[in-house]
Design a protein around this motif. Structure first.
Motif, PDB file in Angstrom:
ATOM      1  N   ALA A  28      57.098  41.422   5.411  1.00  0.00           N
ATOM      2  CA  ALA A  28      56.880  40.757   4.407  1.00  0.00           C
ATOM      3  C   ALA A  28      56.102  41.073   2.996  1.00  0.00           C
ATOM      4  CB  ALA A  28      57.383  39.088   4.334  1.00  0.00           C
ATOM      5  N   LYS A  29      55.201  41.489   3.592  1.00  0.00           N
ATOM      6  CA  LYS A  29      53.536  41.275   2.009  1.00  0.00           C
ATOM      7  C   LYS A  29      53.560  42.896   1.570  1.00  0.00           C
ATOM      8  CE  LYS A  29      50.839  37.638   4.427  1.00  0.00           C
ATOM      9  NZ  LYS A  29      49.659  37.622   4.527  1.00  0.00           N
ATOM     10  N   THR A  30      53.746  43.788   2.810  1.00  0.00           N
ATOM     11  CA  THR A  30      53.466  44.723   2.067  1.00  0.00           C
ATOM     12  C   THR A  30      54.930  45.748   2.047  1.00  0.00           C
ATOM     13  OG1 THR A  30      52.167  45.675   4.038  1.00  0.00           O
ATOM     14  CG2 THR A  30      51.012  44.544   2.199  1.00  0.00           C
ATOM     15  N   GLY A  31      55.703  45.023   2.822  1.00  0.00           N
ATOM     16  CA  GLY A  31      56.919  46.682   3.580  1.00  0.00           C
ATOM     17  C   GLY A  31      56.687  47.526   4.458  1.00  0.00           C
ATOM     18  N   LEU A  32      57.950  47.909   4.652  1.00  0.00           N
ATOM     19  CA  LEU A  32      57.545  48.569   6.293  1.00  0.00           C
ATOM     20  C   LEU A  32      56.688  49.830   5.951  1.00  0.00           C
ATOM     21  CD1 LEU A  32      60.877  48.570   7.240  1.00  0.00           C
ATOM     22  CD2 LEU A  32      59.686  47.468   8.793  1.00  0.00           C
ATOM     23  N   PRO A  33      55.195  49.869   6.494  1.00  0.00           N
ATOM     24  CA  PRO A  33      54.447  51.792   6.275  1.00  0.00           C
ATOM     25  C   PRO A  33      55.021  52.960   7.521  1.00  0.00           C
ATOM     26  CG  PRO A  33      53.962  49.969   8.116  1.00  0.00           C
ATOM     27  CD  PRO A  33      55.402  49.134   8.171  1.00  0.00           C
ATOM     28  N   GLY A  34      55.526  53.629   6.516  1.00  0.00           N
ATOM     29  CA  GLY A  34      55.829  55.013   7.424  1.00  0.00           C
ATOM     30  C   GLY A  34      57.104  55.226   7.997  1.00  0.00           C
ATOM     31  N   GLU A  35      57.226  55.398   9.213  1.00  0.00           N
ATOM     32  CA  GLU A  35      58.672  55.641   9.514  1.00  0.00           C
ATOM     33  C   GLU A  35      59.126  54.556   9.878  1.00  0.00           C
ATOM     34  OE1 GLU A  35      60.926  58.194   8.751  1.00  0.00           O
ATOM     35  OE2 GLU A  35      58.946  58.358   7.788  1.00  0.00           O
ATOM     36  N   HIS A  36      57.835  53.482   9.735  1.00  0.00           N
ATOM     37  CA  HIS A  36      58.400  52.094  11.097  1.00  0.00           C
ATOM     38  C   HIS A  36      59.612  51.187  10.630  1.00  0.00           C
ATOM     39  CE1 HIS A  36      54.524  51.552  13.586  1.00  0.00           C
ATOM     40  NE2 HIS A  36      53.995  52.194  11.992  1.00  0.00           N
ATOM     41  N   HIS A  37      60.386  50.756  11.624  1.00  0.00           N
ATOM     42  CA  HIS A  37      62.044  50.092  11.283  1.00  0.00           C
ATOM     43  C   HIS A  37      62.348  49.433  12.684  1.00  0.00           C
ATOM     44  CE1 HIS A  37      63.496  53.961  12.909  1.00  0.00           C
ATOM     45  NE2 HIS A  37      63.971  53.234  13.185  1.00  0.00           N
ATOM     46  N   PHE A  38      62.665  48.389  12.730  1.00  0.00           N
ATOM     47  CA  PHE A  38      62.640  47.336  13.671  1.00  0.00           C
ATOM     48  C   PHE A  38      64.344  46.967  13.551  1.00  0.00           C
ATOM     49  CE2 PHE A  38      59.241  45.744  11.088  1.00  0.00           C
ATOM     50  CZ  PHE A  38      57.900  46.310  11.701  1.00  0.00           C
ATOM     51  N   TYR A  39      64.611  46.708  14.654  1.00  0.00           N
ATOM     52  CA  TYR A  39      66.155  46.956  15.982  1.00  0.00           C
ATOM     53  C   TYR A  39      65.664  44.931  16.324  1.00  0.00           C
ATOM     54  CZ  TYR A  39      68.274  51.360  15.356  1.00  0.00           C
ATOM     55  OH  TYR A  39      68.398  52.302  14.923  1.00  0.00           O
ATOM     56  N   ILE A  40      65.972  43.891  15.593  1.00  0.00           N
ATOM     57  CA  ILE A  40      66.017  42.795  16.284  1.00  0.00           C
ATOM     58  C   ILE A  40      66.930  41.487  17.309  1.00  0.00           C
ATOM     59  CG2 ILE A  40      64.822  40.463  15.780  1.00  0.00           C
ATOM     60  CD1 ILE A  40      63.402  42.101  13.752  1.00  0.00           C
ATOM     61  N   SER A  41      66.405  41.421  18.421  1.00  0.00           N
ATOM     62  CA  SER A  41      67.715  41.180  19.067  1.00  0.00           C
ATOM     63  C   SER A  41      67.731  39.636  18.845  1.00  0.00           C
ATOM     64  CB  SER A  41      68.409  41.678  20.125  1.00  0.00           C
ATOM     65  OG  SER A  41      68.349  43.226  20.454  1.00  0.00           O
ATOM     66  N   PHE A  42      68.574  39.351  19.298  1.00  0.00           N
ATOM     67  CA  PHE A  42      68.636  37.563  19.325  1.00  0.00           C
ATOM     68  C   PHE A  42      70.314  36.439  19.475  1.00  0.00           C
ATOM     69  CE2 PHE A  42      69.639  37.878  14.681  1.00  0.00           C
ATOM     70  CZ  PHE A  42      70.614  36.643  14.591  1.00  0.00           C
ATOM     71  N   ASP A  43      69.834  35.746  19.671  1.00  0.00           N
ATOM     72  CA  ASP A  43      70.615  35.063  20.440  1.00  0.00           C
ATOM     73  C   ASP A  43      71.226  34.211  19.344  1.00  0.00           C
ATOM     74  OD1 ASP A  43      72.218  32.871  21.397  1.00  0.00           O
ATOM     75  OD2 ASP A  43      71.335  31.708  23.520  1.00  0.00           O
ATOM     76  N   THR A  44      72.589  34.009  18.973  1.00  0.00           N
ATOM     77  CA  THR A  44      73.313  33.192  17.963  1.00  0.00           C
ATOM     78  C   THR A  44      73.554  32.169  17.998  1.00  0.00           C
ATOM     79  OG1 THR A  44      75.404  33.965  18.594  1.00  0.00           O
ATOM     80  CG2 THR A  44      74.434  35.729  16.654  1.00  0.00           C
ATOM     81  N   ARG A  45      73.221  31.766  19.456  1.00  0.00           N
ATOM     82  CA  ARG A  45      73.735  30.216  19.599  1.00  0.00           C
ATOM     83  C   ARG A  45      72.631  29.696  20.030  1.00  0.00           C
ATOM     84  NH1 ARG A  45      75.793  31.986  25.400  1.00  0.00           N
ATOM     85  NH2 ARG A  45      73.913  33.211  24.969  1.00  0.00           N
ATOM     86  N   ALA A  46      71.477  30.195  19.727  1.00  0.00           N
ATOM     87  CA  ALA A  46      70.054  28.958  20.112  1.00  0.00           C
ATOM     88  C   ALA A  46      69.719  28.119  18.662  1.00  0.00           C
ATOM     89  CB  ALA A  46      68.811  30.128  19.830  1.00  0.00           C
ATOM     90  N   PRO A  47      69.030  27.085  19.404  1.00  0.00           N
ATOM     91  CA  PRO A  47      68.932  25.665  18.142  1.00  0.00           C
ATOM     92  C   PRO A  47      68.030  26.443  16.869  1.00  0.00           C
ATOM     93  CG  PRO A  47      68.131  25.188  20.731  1.00  0.00           C
ATOM     94  CD  PRO A  47      68.565  26.860  20.900  1.00  0.00           C
ATOM     95  N   GLY A  48      68.566  26.385  15.814  1.00  0.00           N
ATOM     96  CA  GLY A  48      67.862  26.721  15.115  1.00  0.00           C
ATOM     97  C   GLY A  48      68.330  27.991  14.136  1.00  0.00           C
ATOM     98  N   VAL A  49      69.305  28.325  14.627  1.00  0.00           N
ATOM     99  CA  VAL A  49      69.990  30.372  14.478  1.00  0.00           C
ATOM    100  C   VAL A  49      70.632  29.823  13.197  1.00  0.00           C
ATOM    101  CG1 VAL A  49      71.191  31.931  14.811  1.00  0.00           C
ATOM    102  CG2 VAL A  49      69.296  31.430  16.484  1.00  0.00           C
ATOM    103  N   ARG A  50      70.966  30.240  11.878  1.00  0.00           N
ATOM    104  CA  ARG A  50      71.988  29.860  10.931  1.00  0.00           C
ATOM    105  C   ARG A  50      72.343  31.319  10.862  1.00  0.00           C
ATOM    106  NH1 ARG A  50      68.348  27.193   6.744  1.00  0.00           N
ATOM    107  NH2 ARG A  50      68.002  28.789   5.987  1.00  0.00           N
ATOM    108  N   LEU A  51      73.586  31.542  10.220  1.00  0.00           N
ATOM    109  CA  LEU A  51      74.243  32.502   9.925  1.00  0.00           C
ATOM    110  C   LEU A  51      75.707  32.309   9.769  1.00  0.00           C
ATOM    111  CD1 LEU A  51      75.414  34.100  12.776  1.00  0.00           C
ATOM    112  CD2 LEU A  51      73.078  34.306  12.843  1.00  0.00           C
ATOM    113  N   SER A  52      76.331  33.014   8.822  1.00  0.00           N
ATOM    114  CA  SER A  52      77.396  32.215   8.392  1.00  0.00           C
ATOM    115  C   SER A  52      78.533  32.061   9.666  1.00  0.00           C
ATOM    116  CB  SER A  52      77.732  32.846   7.376  1.00  0.00           C
ATOM    117  OG  SER A  52      78.370  34.776   7.859  1.00  0.00           O
ATOM    118  N   GLN A  53      79.628  31.723   8.955  1.00  0.00           N
ATOM    119  CA  GLN A  53      80.972  31.511  10.053  1.00  0.00           C
ATOM    120  C   GLN A  53      81.323  32.557  10.311  1.00  0.00           C
ATOM    121  OE1 GLN A  53      81.178  28.555  11.707  1.00  0.00           O
ATOM    122  NE2 GLN A  53      82.019  29.328  13.220  1.00  0.00           N
TER     123      GLN A  53
END
Length: 190
Positions: A28-53
């Motif tokens: 968030a501060k400096t951007g993605l360094p080099g070739e780094h990139h991320f796959y992030i999996s999460f439970d869409t039903r978990a408390p606090g998750v906010r996404l469109s309908q």
């Protein structure tokens, strides 16, 4: 067998989630360094998750997002991250608590983390929908299963079904040297 009153398993999960938090804070501060990139999996039903309908209907249980080329306004707090992504050309804003994380993978360095949900999900409750498989032994890395959905739709099946797609769009699978950390390795088996 002794009872773990300290709950090392929960402490270790919290520490591993702080690794993801720290990485996202740096991005968030400096951007993605080099070739780094991320796959992030999460439970869409978990408390606090906010996404469109629309996204919740498309991914009612689990979702995998990709932070690589097209994301914006990444905001990281002590307990959540928020990010803008495009899904099928439609911009969306997601808010994900770190407690909802199920997996984190950086294919550029073959590093991955697998998380248990805070609701004390047991090994027997794991389903085929999980993007990561449990290692068969303490030394064996876990291969990735196809993701159920991701930002800009780069799921494993799409690359196989569309030979015209470039190799750059296809997600990488971990090689035999991948490091996937799973807490079960550290637990005493009954």
């Amino acid at each position: 067998m002794s009872v773990d009153h300290i709950r090392y398993d929960l402490l270790a999960q919290e520490a591993l989630r702080s690794v993801v938090r720290r990485v996202l804070l740096d991005v968030a501060k400096t951007g993605l360094p080099g070739e780094h990139h991320f796959y992030i999996s999460f439970d869409t039903r978990a408390p606090g998750v906010r996404l469109s309908q629309r996204m919740l209907e498309k991914y009612p249980e689990e979702m995998t997002i990709v932070l690589q080329h097209q994301f914006w306004d990444l905001i990281v707090t002590d307990t959540t991250f928020e990010v803008g992504l495009s899904f099928g050309g439609i911009p969306e804003r997601l808010l994900v608590p770190f407690s909802a994380l199920k997996g984190f993978f950086d294919p550029s360095v073959k590093f991955g983390l697998q998380f248990e949900l805070a609701a004390n999900e047991s090994e027997e409750e794991e389903t085929e929908d999980s993007p990561f498989e449990a290692p068969r032994s303490a030394n064996a890395p876990a291969p990735l299963k196809p993701a159920r959905g991701a930002a800009s739709e780069p799921v494993l099946a799409s690359a196989a079904s569309n030979p015209a797609s470039s190799d750059q769009d296809a997600p990488e699978r971990p090689a035999s040297g991948a490091q996937v950390v799973q807490l079960d390795v550290f637990r005493n088996k009954k």
